[in-house]
Scaffold this motif. Structure first.
Motif, PDB file in Angstrom:
ATOM      1  N   THR A 102      26.155 -20.262   1.521  1.00  9.74           N
ATOM      2  CA  THR A 102      26.246 -21.416   0.615  1.00  9.74           C
ATOM      3  C   THR A 102      26.034 -22.715   1.378  1.00  9.74           C
ATOM      4  OG1 THR A 102      27.789 -20.197  -0.801  1.00  9.74           O
ATOM      5  CG2 THR A 102      27.694 -22.584  -1.099  1.00  9.74           C
ATOM      6  N   ALA A 103      26.610 -22.822   2.574  1.00  7.03           N
ATOM      7  CA  ALA A 103      26.435 -24.027   3.393  1.00  7.03           C
ATOM      8  C   ALA A 103      24.973 -24.208   3.795  1.00  7.03           C
ATOM      9  CB  ALA A 103      27.325 -23.955   4.629  1.00  7.03           C
ATOM     10  N   ILE A 104      24.302 -23.122   4.157  1.00  5.53           N
ATOM     11  CA  ILE A 104      22.879 -23.192   4.507  1.00  5.53           C
ATOM     12  C   ILE A 104      22.062 -23.650   3.302  1.00  5.53           C
ATOM     13  CG2 ILE A 104      20.858 -21.814   5.159  1.00  5.53           C
ATOM     14  CD1 ILE A 104      22.795 -20.100   6.859  1.00  5.53           C
ATOM     15  N   MET A 105      22.413 -23.130   2.125  1.00  2.00           N
ATOM     16  CA  MET A 105      21.733 -23.543   0.903  1.00  2.00           C
ATOM     17  C   MET A 105      21.920 -25.042   0.653  1.00  2.00           C
ATOM     18  SD  MET A 105      22.060 -21.902  -2.911  1.00  2.00           S
ATOM     19  CE  MET A 105      23.717 -22.511  -3.165  1.00  2.00           C
ATOM     20  N   MET A 106      23.129 -25.545   0.924  1.00  2.24           N
ATOM     21  CA  MET A 106      23.394 -26.975   0.742  1.00  2.24           C
ATOM     22  C   MET A 106      22.576 -27.818   1.713  1.00  2.24           C
ATOM     23  SD  MET A 106      25.351 -27.767  -1.771  1.00  2.24           S
ATOM     24  CE  MET A 106      25.874 -29.408  -1.321  1.00  2.24           C
ATOM     25  N   ILE A 107      22.365 -27.326   2.933  1.00  2.59           N
ATOM     26  CA  ILE A 107      21.529 -28.054   3.899  1.00  2.59           C
ATOM     27  C   ILE A 107      20.101 -28.143   3.389  1.00  2.59           C
ATOM     28  CG2 ILE A 107      20.532 -27.945   6.222  1.00  2.59           C
ATOM     29  CD1 ILE A 107      23.217 -26.710   7.149  1.00  2.59           C
ATOM     30  N   LEU A 108      19.598 -27.049   2.829  1.00  5.23           N
ATOM     31  CA  LEU A 108      18.241 -27.055   2.268  1.00  5.23           C
ATOM     32  C   LEU A 108      18.133 -28.007   1.075  1.00  5.23           C
ATOM     33  CD1 LEU A 108      17.421 -23.226   2.436  1.00  5.23           C
ATOM     34  CD2 LEU A 108      16.628 -25.042   3.972  1.00  5.23           C
ATOM     35  N   ILE A 109      19.167 -28.033   0.241  1.00  3.60           N
ATOM     36  CA  ILE A 109      19.179 -28.956  -0.901  1.00  3.60           C
ATOM     37  C   ILE A 109      19.195 -30.402  -0.411  1.00  3.60           C
ATOM     38  CG2 ILE A 109      20.593 -29.807  -2.833  1.00  3.60           C
ATOM     39  CD1 ILE A 109      21.453 -26.881  -3.293  1.00  3.60           C
ATOM     40  N   LEU A 110      19.972 -30.672   0.647  1.00  6.52           N
ATOM     41  CA  LEU A 110      20.029 -32.025   1.216  1.00  6.52           C
ATOM     42  C   LEU A 110      18.659 -32.441   1.731  1.00  6.52           C
ATOM     43  CD1 LEU A 110      21.568 -34.528   2.199  1.00  6.52           C
ATOM     44  CD2 LEU A 110      22.159 -33.237   4.273  1.00  6.52           C
ATOM     45  N   TRP A 111      17.982 -31.529   2.437  1.00  3.97           N
ATOM     46  CA  TRP A 111      16.636 -31.830   2.948  1.00  3.97           C
ATOM     47  C   TRP A 111      15.683 -32.123   1.787  1.00  3.97           C
ATOM     48  CZ3 TRP A 111      12.029 -29.263   2.030  1.00  3.97           C
ATOM     49  CH2 TRP A 111      10.933 -29.705   2.799  1.00  3.97           C
ATOM     50  N   PHE A 112      15.782 -31.339   0.717  1.00  7.84           N
ATOM     51  CA  PHE A 112      14.938 -31.530  -0.454  1.00  7.84           C
ATOM     52  C   PHE A 112      15.186 -32.904  -1.086  1.00  7.84           C
ATOM     53  CE2 PHE A 112      14.287 -31.262  -5.037  1.00  7.84           C
ATOM     54  CZ  PHE A 112      12.986 -30.774  -5.122  1.00  7.84           C
ATOM     55  N   LEU A 113      16.464 -33.254  -1.268  1.00  8.08           N
ATOM     56  CA  LEU A 113      16.806 -34.547  -1.876  1.00  8.08           C
ATOM     57  C   LEU A 113      16.310 -35.702  -1.017  1.00  8.08           C
ATOM     58  CD1 LEU A 113      20.455 -33.876  -3.136  1.00  8.08           C
ATOM     59  CD2 LEU A 113      18.345 -33.932  -4.490  1.00  8.08           C
ATOM     60  N   LEU A 142      28.097 -35.768  -1.123  1.00  5.04           N
ATOM     61  CA  LEU A 142      27.733 -34.457  -0.589  1.00  5.04           C
ATOM     62  C   LEU A 142      28.983 -33.624  -0.316  1.00  5.04           C
ATOM     63  CD1 LEU A 142      25.398 -32.641   0.383  1.00  5.04           C
ATOM     64  CD2 LEU A 142      25.706 -33.645   2.659  1.00  5.04           C
ATOM     65  N   LEU A 143      30.018 -34.280   0.193  1.00  9.50           N
ATOM     66  CA  LEU A 143      31.287 -33.595   0.438  1.00  9.50           C
ATOM     67  C   LEU A 143      31.846 -33.042  -0.872  1.00  9.50           C
ATOM     68  CD1 LEU A 143      33.402 -33.116   2.794  1.00  9.50           C
ATOM     69  CD2 LEU A 143      34.603 -35.092   1.871  1.00  9.50           C
ATOM     70  N   ALA A 144      31.823 -33.870  -1.926  1.00  6.42           N
ATOM     71  CA  ALA A 144      32.331 -33.438  -3.228  1.00  6.42           C
ATOM     72  C   ALA A 144      31.473 -32.315  -3.812  1.00  6.42           C
ATOM     73  CB  ALA A 144      32.373 -34.624  -4.196  1.00  6.42           C
ATOM     74  N   SER A 145      30.159 -32.455  -3.727  1.00  5.27           N
ATOM     75  CA  SER A 145      29.277 -31.421  -4.284  1.00  5.27           C
ATOM     76  C   SER A 145      29.440 -30.106  -3.541  1.00  5.27           C
ATOM     77  CB  SER A 145      27.812 -31.876  -4.240  1.00  5.27           C
ATOM     78  OG  SER A 145      27.373 -32.076  -2.912  1.00  5.27           O
ATOM     79  N   ASN A 146      29.664 -30.192  -2.230  1.00  8.19           N
ATOM     80  CA  ASN A 146      29.868 -28.980  -1.438  1.00  8.19           C
ATOM     81  C   ASN A 146      31.165 -28.281  -1.823  1.00  8.19           C
ATOM     82  OD1 ASN A 146      29.054 -27.151   0.560  1.00  8.19           O
ATOM     83  ND2 ASN A 146      30.262 -28.180   2.114  1.00  8.19           N
TER      84      ASN A 146
END
Length: 198
Positions: A102-113, A142-146
Motif C-alpha cells: 500500500t505504501a509503494i502504491m501511495m508513492i506511485l500515486i504521489l509521483w503521478f500527482l 498526504l499523511l491523512a490520505s495515507n
C-alpha cells in the motif's frame, strides 16, 4: 462463533477509504502552488518521508487499533475474545506485506500527482503562492490520505479472510494491546450498542 464480518468496527473503518480521493485532491492542489524550490525527486522524497513513512511505520510496528472512533477507544480489557483475535491479525506477516504494498502504491500515486500538477495551475487560485506552503499542504494531506488508505486496506484484508483462519488465531492478551497498538483518544468501556449487548 458468530461471523467476524458482522463486527461493526471493521465496516466503520473500511468506509474511511471514501475520504482518500478528497485528501489526494488537496495533495494535488498543494503540489501546484508556486515554483518548485528543489529537484522534483528531492521534493517527492521529502513528501514521502513526511506523508507516507510515519503511517507505514505505525502499521508495521504498532498498528492502528480499529476498536476506536474519532476521540474514543474501547478499553483493551473490554474487548471480546473475537475482537482480540481480529487485532491479532494486524500483527501477522501478511498484514505487514499488505502495508508495504500500500505504501509503494501511495508513492506511485504521489509521483503521478506531481507529474500532472502543472495541469492545475490555470485553475488553482493559489498557484502563484509560496511553494513551501504548497509542500506543507501536500505533506499534511498526504499523511491523512495515507492513514485513510492504510487502515481500510488492512481491514479489507481481514474481511476477505475466512472464518476458520480467524477462529484458529490466538486472541491477543488484553495487557499487550496498549503497548502493541496505536490507541487514539480517550479509553472508554463501550462505544457501540452491540458491545453493551455483548
Amino acid at each position: 462463533m458468530s461471523s467476524f464480518r458482522s463486527e461493526p468496527f471493521l465496516w466503520i473503518h473500511l468506509t474511511g477509504i471514501v475520504l482518500v480521493p478528497l485528501w489526494l485532491e488537496i495533495v494535488w492542489l498543494g503540489l501546484s502552488i508556486g515554483t518548485p524550490l528543489l529537484w522534483f525527486w528531492l521534493e517527492l522524497l521529502l513528501l514521502a518521508v513526511v506523508g507516507i513513512l510515519p503511517i507505514l511505520w505505525m502499521q508495521l510496528v504498532r498498528p492502528f487499533d480499529i476498536f476506536s472512533i474519532l476521540l474514543f477507544s474501547v478499553k483493551p480489557e473490554q474487548l471480546s475474545s473475537e475482537q482480540r483475535q481480529i487485532l491479532a491479525q494486524f500483527k501477522t506477516r501478511s498484514h505487514r506485506i499488505v502495508s508495504i504494498i500500500t505504501a509503494i502504491m501511495m508513492i506511485l500515486i504521489l509521483w503521478f500527482l506531481d507529474s500532472f500538477a502543472p495541469l492545475l495551475i490555470p485553475i488553482n487560485p493559489w498557484s502563484q503562492g509560496w511553494h513551501l506552503i504548497g509542500l506543507i499542504i501536500a505533506a499534511v494531506s498526504l499523511l491523512a490520505s495515507n492513514l485513510f488508505l492504510q487502515v481500510p486496506v488492512s481491514v479489507l484484508r481481514i474481511l476477505l479472510s475466512n472464518q476458520a483462519s480467524l477462529a484458529a488465531t490466538e486472541p491477543l492478551p488484553s495487557d499487550q494491546i496498549a503497548r502493541e497498538f496505536t490507541i487514539p483518544g480517550f479509553w472508554i468501556d463501550s462505544i457501540l450498542a452491540k458491545e453493551q449487548l455483548g
